[in-house]
Scaffold this motif. Structure first.
Motif, mmCIF file in Angstrom:
data_model
loop_
_atom_site.group_PDB
_atom_site.id
_atom_site.type_symbol
_atom_site.label_atom_id
_atom_site.label_comp_id
_atom_site.label_asym_id
_atom_site.label_seq_id
_atom_site.Cartn_x
_atom_site.Cartn_y
_atom_site.Cartn_z
ATOM 1 N N SER A 189 -8.948 -9.940 -10.809
ATOM 2 C CA SER A 189 -7.796 -10.168 -9.917
ATOM 3 C C SER A 189 -7.910 -11.478 -9.145
ATOM 4 O O SER A 189 -6.906 -12.051 -8.739
ATOM 5 C CB SER A 189 -7.662 -9.003 -8.937
ATOM 6 O OG SER A 189 -8.835 -8.863 -8.140
ATOM 7 N N GLU B 35 0.247 -2.805 1.693
ATOM 8 C CA GLU B 35 0.386 -1.757 2.699
ATOM 9 C C GLU B 35 -0.835 -0.840 2.738
ATOM 10 O O GLU B 35 -1.126 -0.228 3.755
ATOM 11 C CB GLU B 35 1.654 -0.940 2.448
ATOM 12 C CG GLU B 35 2.051 -0.071 3.627
ATOM 13 C CD GLU B 35 3.475 0.438 3.531
ATOM 14 O OE1 GLU B 35 3.974 0.988 4.535
ATOM 15 O OE2 GLU B 35 4.100 0.280 2.462
ATOM 16 N N SER B 36 -1.571 -0.762 1.628
ATOM 17 C CA SER B 36 -2.760 0.089 1.588
ATOM 18 C C SER B 36 -4.041 -0.686 1.898
ATOM 19 O O SER B 36 -5.141 -0.123 1.837
ATOM 20 C CB SER B 36 -2.883 0.763 0.219
ATOM 21 O OG SER B 36 -3.039 -0.220 -0.802
ATOM 22 N N HIS B 37 -3.913 -1.992 2.225
ATOM 23 C CA HIS B 37 -5.092 -2.775 2.602
ATOM 24 C C HIS B 37 -5.739 -2.122 3.826
ATOM 25 O O HIS B 37 -5.048 -1.785 4.792
ATOM 26 C CB HIS B 37 -4.679 -4.211 2.916
ATOM 27 C CG HIS B 37 -5.827 -5.166 3.077
ATOM 28 N ND1 HIS B 37 -6.715 -5.105 4.128
ATOM 29 C CD2 HIS B 37 -6.227 -6.220 2.315
ATOM 30 C CE1 HIS B 37 -7.602 -6.076 4.016
ATOM 31 N NE2 HIS B 37 -7.331 -6.760 2.923
ATOM 32 N N ASP C 24 1.574 -9.330 -2.696
ATOM 33 C CA ASP C 24 0.568 -8.307 -2.999
ATOM 34 C C ASP C 24 1.225 -6.938 -2.947
ATOM 35 O O ASP C 24 1.455 -6.403 -1.860
ATOM 36 C CB ASP C 24 -0.581 -8.382 -1.993
ATOM 37 C CG ASP C 24 -1.667 -7.340 -2.265
ATOM 38 O OD1 ASP C 24 -1.514 -6.554 -3.219
ATOM 39 O OD2 ASP C 24 -2.655 -7.312 -1.523
ATOM 40 N N GLU D 205 0.088 -4.132 -3.257
ATOM 41 C CA GLU D 205 -0.768 -3.104 -2.646
ATOM 42 C C GLU D 205 -1.097 -3.411 -1.191
ATOM 43 O O GLU D 205 -1.976 -2.766 -0.607
ATOM 44 C CB GLU D 205 -2.077 -2.998 -3.438
ATOM 45 C CG GLU D 205 -1.902 -2.747 -4.928
ATOM 46 C CD GLU D 205 -1.163 -1.446 -5.190
ATOM 47 O OE1 GLU D 205 -1.402 -0.475 -4.451
ATOM 48 O OE2 GLU D 205 -0.334 -1.418 -6.125
#
Length: 651
Positions: free
Chosen positions: A548, A290-292, A286, A288
């Protein structure tokens, strides 16, 4: 001071026990490794033939190696492995063999609060006498049942004056104290010395006088029960890496056991020792992540500058890896004011010196693992040995009862990772049983740790599960709308992790929980889950799954992880293997065969392909299975099936 009776033979020890307790025997024995198999077998053999000594045994996790026989390819693989790994002389528990046949005599009862996973689903005697208890409630239950004897395997120092409860400090101390606190006679305590059991000091060690009798049977000494380490697949790796991003530097770690825990520990070690490779795995899963929101709020991806404190009911292979990698190293001491200053960043040089000198970085209530794990414990250097403390289960698994304030300070940023079999879309977990009431394993400490995560101001509980499973040759979802058995109720929902991501459902309303759980389900089952939620008025009628979610497939997961596997970043056995190189190839091949022959059509097609392609190939593997020169028609078919599977699973 009590002077224990010393015995060198088991029969004399049984005589002593029966003399001291002439009436009904209410015997407790530790779970797992601390169970004295030889003494229990001697006691069972005596009592089995004598109904005047009714026996009830209270225990858990009665470990039994796989049966040595067995037909077909699985039997050919297991027989030599079982003999080597467990030893030809491993003392199998007689009462377990009887329970498997429902053959316990009427005057003998076995009560277990945790069963070897799936091993006793077919035993009416085991299912009827299962005790559904939180681990921390067992001591109280033993008092209610009239516990009058505890038998336990121990380690000893050189002169025999000190004994270590070693693998099982979990319940003995709590049970004895609970009996005495009720004003009842102290149970008879009998220790069996096992020279193979690692010595652990500190609160695990007692004077020999703590016991009423000590047995030192002569050699040979059977091998300790070793859990075979299993291969880690794509789903397990994805779950482990997602989970690792929720761990905060300077925090506290609790984990379970199995391939999911192995993957998590490999991920945490890689995060610390090769952060670039670690981030490559996460980016593949994934980009993204780190921005979860859950990762930003509760975790991180950086190496561990402060390290973690391990506090887990069970110590295992994963903790060994994390200690060796320098991840588990944050020390705690039993001084609240000092821990507060450390946590607040106000500690003096003297404070830090005291923590470094007296602190411990790993606490557990019992341990279980592979022979390599036991060898590691036996050969620890002095500093590492001093850093490991075996504790009561009442101290490790809960906050209340001892010093809640101190334990909150020690367990800052607690992350509690446990596995479950299934979860519902509304956030309940199914971990230990089936909807028909049969017990697969047990609650153990799972509820304790989930509740503790909610009690700690900065704690989080994460339940790990594979999104789908094979059921009779067909794929089935482990994310269910509803199920007829629940281990963790929905009001304790927190974090769920599958191979497709993280669902943070703590405090969420039902609709948001459904959406989050559906988002980590296998794409093949998402729409059915959403439709059921809409029929049950839990999801708005116009909700459509985002594009997604369609990527939640085993095929895509394999594609993104395959290059990392080829580089060796994601090895099949990240914590080492108990199988030889040949056996590792066979494990893959046999798993492939099992999957391809789960249905009649699949079996016929696989046999046809095997007969078409012949049996040339991995001679070494065929030799290991005694199929290099097949003699019968059945052996020729087996050889061809195996050769096909080896080719299909070869690198």
């Amino acid at each position: 001071m009590n002077t224990p009776r010393l015995f060198e033979d088991l029969e004399s020890a049984v005589d002593f026990l029966l003399e001291r307790i002439p009436g009904p025997l209410h015997v407790g024995a530790p779970l797992g490794l601390g169970k004295p198999h030889r003494l229990l077998n001697a006691l069972y053999a005596r009592v089995e033939q004598d109904a005047s000594h009714p026996l009830t045994l209270y225990t858990a996790l009665s470990l039994d190696p796989p049966p040595p026989g067995g037909a077909g390819l699985e039997g050919r693989f297991l027989a030599p492995f079982v003999a080597r790994h467990f030893g030809e002389d491993f003392p199998r528990l007689a009462y377990v063999a009887a329970m498997r046949r429902d053959a316990l005599p009427a005057h003998i009862s076995i009560e277990e609060f945790y069963l070897q996973s799936g091993a006793l689903l077919g035993s009416a005697q085991a299912q009827r006498r299962y005790a559904s208890l939180n681990y921390t409630h067992v001591a109280r239950a033993l008092v209610d049942r009239g516990l009058n004897c505890i038998v336990q395997k121990v380690a000893t120092n050189e002169d025999g004056t000190r004994l270590s409860l070693s693998s099982n400090t979990d319940l003995t101390f709590d049970a004895v104290d609970a009996v005495v606190a009720r004003g009842l006679p102290r149970p008879l305590l009998i220790a069996e010395i096992d020279p193979r059991l690692p010595w652990l000091d500190g609160t695990a060690a007692v004077d020999a006088s703590y016991f009423d009798a000590v047995i030192a049977p002569p050699p040979p000494y059977p091998q300790l029960f070793g859990l075979p380490r299993q291969p880690v697949g794509d789903a397990e790796y994805a779950i482990g890496f997602y989970a690792s991003a929720l761990v905060r530097d300077g925090g506290t770690l609790q984990i379970g056991i199995g391939a999911l825990a192995d993957a998590l520990c490999h991920a945490l070690a890689l995060r610390h020792t090769d952060n670039a490779a670690y981030r490559r795995v996460l980016a593949a899963l994934d980009p993204e992540l780190e921005s979860h929101p859950a990762v930003r709020a509760s975790g991180g991806l950086a190496p561990f500058a402060q390290g973690l404190y391990g506090c887990s009911e069970m110590l295992n292979e994963g903790f060994k890896r994390l200690v060796e990698a320098g991840v588990i190293r944050r020390k705690v001491v039993d001084k609240a004011a000092l821990m507060r200053r450390i946590n607040d960043g106000d500690a003096s040089d003297l404070d830090r010196e005291l923590v470094e000198r007296d602190g411990e970085f790993l606490h557990g209530a019992f341990y279980l693992g592979s022979p390599d794990f036991y060898a590691w414990l036996r050969t620890l250097d002095d500093d590492t040995r001093r850093g490991i403390g075996m504790k009561r289960v009442g101290e490790v698994n809960e906050l209340y009862g001892l010093d809640e304030g101190l334990e909150q300070l020690q367990r800052r940023d607690g992350r509690f990772f446990n596995t479950c079999m299934m979860a519902t879309a509304l956030g309940a977990a199914v971990s230990d049983g089936l909807e028909d009431g049969r017990v697969v394993s047990g609650v153990g400490g799972q509820y304790n740790f989930v509740a503790m995560a909610h009690a700690l101001p900065d704690g989080r509980s994460a339940l790990l599960l594979r999104a789908a499973r094979d059921s009779g040759g067909k794929a089935a979802s482990n994310l269910r709308w509803n199920y007829g058995h629940v281990t963790i109720p929905r009001h304790l929902r927190d974090l769920y992790i599958t191979e497709y991501g993280i669902a943070d459902v703590r405090g969420k309303v039902d609709e948001d929980c459904v959406i989050a759980m559906a988002g980590i389900a296998d794409a093949r089952f998402q729409q059915r889950l959403l439709d059921e939620a809409k029929r049950s008025k839990k999801l708005r009628g116009d909700f459509a799954a985002p594009q997604s979610w369609t990527g939640n497939t085993p095929q895509r997961l394999h594609e993104v992880l395959a290059p990392l596997r080829a580089e060796g970043i994601l090895p099949d056995y990240p914590l080492g293997s108990d199988f030889t190189e040949v056996e590792q190839r066979l494990v893959k091949a046999l798993a492939w065969l099992k999957d391809r022959t789960a249905t009649t059509a699949g079996k016929l097609g696989t046999i046809a392909a095997a007969l078409l392609h012949g049996r040339s190939g991995d001679v070494e593997a065929l030799r290991r299975m005694e199929l290099e020169v097949p003699r019968t028609l059945g052996e020729r078919i087996e050889a061809r099936l195996l050769a096909l599977a080896l080719r299909r699973t070869g690198q």
